[in-house]
Design a protein around this motif. Structure first.
Motif, PDB file in Angstrom:
ATOM      1  N   ALA A  69      34.395 125.265  68.836  1.00 27.09           N
ATOM      2  CA  ALA A  69      34.795 126.866  68.977  1.00 27.09           C
ATOM      3  C   ALA A  69      35.591 126.905  70.015  1.00 27.09           C
ATOM      4  O   ALA A  69      36.686 127.516  69.960  1.00 27.09           O
ATOM      5  N   ARG A  70      35.095 126.370  71.008  1.00 31.18           N
ATOM      6  CA  ARG A  70      36.087 126.420  72.159  1.00 31.18           C
ATOM      7  C   ARG A  70      37.285 125.871  72.397  1.00 31.18           C
ATOM      8  O   ARG A  70      38.332 126.303  72.744  1.00 31.18           O
ATOM      9  N   HIS A  71      37.340 124.498  71.612  1.00 35.36           N
ATOM     10  CA  HIS A  71      38.632 123.853  71.676  1.00 35.36           C
ATOM     11  C   HIS A  71      39.579 124.746  70.771  1.00 35.36           C
ATOM     12  O   HIS A  71      40.628 124.607  70.739  1.00 35.36           O
ATOM     13  N   TYR A  72      39.004 125.233  69.703  1.00 33.87           N
ATOM     14  CA  TYR A  72      39.980 125.917  68.571  1.00 33.87           C
ATOM     15  C   TYR A  72      40.174 127.085  69.407  1.00 33.87           C
ATOM     16  O   TYR A  72      41.657 127.366  69.196  1.00 33.87           O
ATOM     17  N   LEU A  73      39.612 127.845  69.981  1.00 35.62           N
ATOM     18  CA  LEU A  73      40.034 129.055  70.853  1.00 35.62           C
ATOM     19  C   LEU A  73      41.130 128.546  71.796  1.00 35.62           C
ATOM     20  O   LEU A  73      42.228 129.346  72.089  1.00 35.62           O
ATOM     21  N   ALA A  74      40.636 127.541  72.554  1.00 39.15           N
ATOM     22  CA  ALA A  74      41.910 127.325  73.535  1.00 39.15           C
ATOM     23  C   ALA A  74      43.203 126.590  72.872  1.00 39.15           C
ATOM     24  O   ALA A  74      44.346 127.252  73.638  1.00 39.15           O
ATOM     25  N   ALA A  75      43.143 126.103  71.774  1.00 40.07           N
ATOM     26  CA  ALA A  75      44.182 125.805  71.000  1.00 40.07           C
ATOM     27  C   ALA A  75      45.128 127.025  70.695  1.00 40.07           C
ATOM     28  O   ALA A  75      46.196 127.173  70.822  1.00 40.07           O
ATOM     29  N   LEU A  76      44.323 127.958  70.098  1.00 38.42           N
ATOM     30  CA  LEU A  76      45.028 129.232  69.721  1.00 38.42           C
ATOM     31  C   LEU A  76      45.487 129.947  70.954  1.00 38.42           C
ATOM     32  O   LEU A  76      46.841 130.451  70.880  1.00 38.42           O
ATOM     33  N   THR A  77      44.986 129.793  72.166  1.00 43.06           N
ATOM     34  CA  THR A  77      45.631 130.249  73.319  1.00 43.06           C
ATOM     35  C   THR A  77      46.930 129.684  73.714  1.00 43.06           C
ATOM     36  O   THR A  77      47.866 130.198  74.193  1.00 43.06           O
ATOM     37  N   ASP A  78      46.762 128.361  73.451  1.00 40.27           N
ATOM     38  CA  ASP A  78      48.037 127.443  73.855  1.00 40.27           C
ATOM     39  C   ASP A  78      49.120 127.884  73.013  1.00 40.27           C
ATOM     40  O   ASP A  78      50.496 127.939  73.552  1.00 40.27           O
ATOM     41  N   VAL A  79      49.012 128.019  71.630  1.00 45.77           N
ATOM     42  CA  VAL A  79      50.063 128.524  71.129  1.00 45.77           C
ATOM     43  C   VAL A  79      50.500 129.680  71.270  1.00 45.77           C
ATOM     44  O   VAL A  79      51.757 129.963  71.279  1.00 45.77           O
ATOM     45  N   LEU A  80      49.563 130.692  71.673  1.00 44.77           N
ATOM     46  CA  LEU A  80      50.018 132.003  72.069  1.00 44.77           C
ATOM     47  C   LEU A  80      51.052 131.752  73.200  1.00 44.77           C
ATOM     48  O   LEU A  80      52.067 132.587  73.298  1.00 44.77           O
ATOM     49  N   GLN A 121      50.192 120.919  66.558  1.00 42.44           N
ATOM     50  CA  GLN A 121      49.354 119.909  66.264  1.00 42.44           C
ATOM     51  C   GLN A 121      47.888 119.824  66.836  1.00 42.44           C
ATOM     52  O   GLN A 121      47.033 119.512  65.926  1.00 42.44           O
ATOM     53  N   ARG A 122      47.764 120.314  67.956  1.00 39.47           N
ATOM     54  CA  ARG A 122      46.550 120.595  68.695  1.00 39.47           C
ATOM     55  C   ARG A 122      45.554 121.760  68.003  1.00 39.47           C
ATOM     56  O   ARG A 122      44.580 121.296  67.957  1.00 39.47           O
ATOM     57  N   LEU A 123      46.380 122.737  67.578  1.00 40.22           N
ATOM     58  CA  LEU A 123      45.590 123.637  66.783  1.00 40.22           C
ATOM     59  C   LEU A 123      45.179 123.336  65.622  1.00 40.22           C
ATOM     60  O   LEU A 123      44.069 123.534  65.112  1.00 40.22           O
ATOM     61  N   THR A 124      46.006 122.628  64.802  1.00 46.65           N
ATOM     62  CA  THR A 124      45.609 121.812  63.508  1.00 46.65           C
ATOM     63  C   THR A 124      44.358 121.082  63.761  1.00 46.65           C
ATOM     64  O   THR A 124      43.505 121.261  62.953  1.00 46.65           O
ATOM     65  N   ALA A 125      44.442 120.131  64.798  1.00 47.96           N
ATOM     66  CA  ALA A 125      43.299 119.262  65.060  1.00 47.96           C
ATOM     67  C   ALA A 125      41.947 120.084  65.106  1.00 47.96           C
ATOM     68  O   ALA A 125      40.846 119.922  64.705  1.00 47.96           O
ATOM     69  N   ALA A 126      42.168 121.118  66.166  1.00 48.78           N
ATOM     70  CA  ALA A 126      40.906 121.867  66.410  1.00 48.78           C
ATOM     71  C   ALA A 126      40.535 122.692  65.464  1.00 48.78           C
ATOM     72  O   ALA A 126      39.306 122.916  65.197  1.00 48.78           O
ATOM     73  N   ARG A 127      41.373 123.076  64.595  1.00 50.61           N
ATOM     74  CA  ARG A 127      40.787 124.116  63.454  1.00 50.61           C
ATOM     75  C   ARG A 127      40.176 123.317  62.286  1.00 50.61           C
ATOM     76  O   ARG A 127      39.063 123.405  61.951  1.00 50.61           O
ATOM     77  N   ASP A 128      40.644 121.903  62.267  1.00 53.47           N
ATOM     78  CA  ASP A 128      40.022 121.006  61.249  1.00 53.47           C
ATOM     79  C   ASP A 128      38.753 120.483  61.624  1.00 53.47           C
ATOM     80  O   ASP A 128      37.642 120.547  60.945  1.00 53.47           O
ATOM     81  N   GLN A 129      38.687 120.386  62.949  1.00 54.31           N
ATOM     82  CA  GLN A 129      37.433 119.861  63.429  1.00 54.31           C
ATOM     83  C   GLN A 129      36.338 120.915  63.537  1.00 54.31           C
ATOM     84  O   GLN A 129      34.962 120.872  63.369  1.00 54.31           O
ATOM     85  N   HIS A 130      36.783 122.232  63.878  1.00 52.28           N
ATOM     86  CA  HIS A 130      35.733 123.442  63.783  1.00 52.28           C
ATOM     87  C   HIS A 130      35.292 123.629  62.607  1.00 52.28           C
ATOM     88  O   HIS A 130      34.248 123.840  62.229  1.00 52.28           O
TER      89      HIS A 130
END
Length: 176
Positions: A61-72, A86-95
């Motif tokens: 969840a932390r990685h997913y939220l951090a990836a969302l922040t990075d995209v923003l 790409q990091r967001l997709t990977a974080a979302r899939d992992q979550h």
């Protein structure tokens, strides 16, 4: 002589029965102790597996939220967007993978906060993707995303507190 033989036989039989009964009692005690040891090992194993599940859910969840922040933060900077997407997709899939397993393992008192975090991550993902695609919906804006990110960090803390309480870790913090 008959009485003496009978007394001797009764004495020998009594001695043998006493040894046999003592051995049976000792065997029962060993079986009970073995069963207790196995139950303790099983409880410890289950606790370690649950803890590992909690760690995985929290981390994902932390990685997913951090990836969302990075995209923003990368919106409008085309050179950065491909890698953060790409990091967001990977974080979302992992979550999604970790949360799917957690749904089968977590007790309801922890699953509630975890479900809230997961739902809010998904809603935030949708908003970020719409902004990234240049097709914002009503209420979608970078400021709204940032507000939701800030609120979601608090939801993550609540989820983590529920997990720690379930593991008994919160009791050790009560004096702080």
């Amino acid at each position: 002589m008959g009485t003496a033989t009978l007394v001797a036989v009764v004495g020998v039989v009594g001695t043998l029965l006493s040894a046999l009964l003592t051995q049976r009692a000792a065997d029962r005690g060993r079986r009970r102790e073995q069963q207790r040891a196995e139950e303790l090992w099983e409880r410890r194993s289950e606790a370690l597996e649950l803890r590992a599940c909690y760690v995985a859910v929290n981390t994902a969840a932390r990685h997913y939220l951090a990836a969302l922040t990075d995209v923003l933060h990368a919106l409008g900077r085309e050179t950065e967007l491909p890698s953060v997407r790409q990091r967001l997709t990977a974080a979302r899939d992992q979550h999604r993978e970790v949360y799917a397993e957690a749904q089968m393992r977590l007790p309801d008192r922890v699953l509630g906060p975890a479900a809230t975090v997961s739902h809010q991550l998904g809603a935030l993902y949708g908003m970020v993707r719409r902004l990234d695609d240049g097709m914002p919906g009503p209420g979608d804006s970078p400021a709204a995303v940032q507000r939701d990110i800030d609120a979601l960090w608090e939801r993550l803390r609540e989820m983590r507190r529920a997990m720690r309480a379930d593991l008994g870790a919160a009791r050790s913090d009560s004096g702080r």
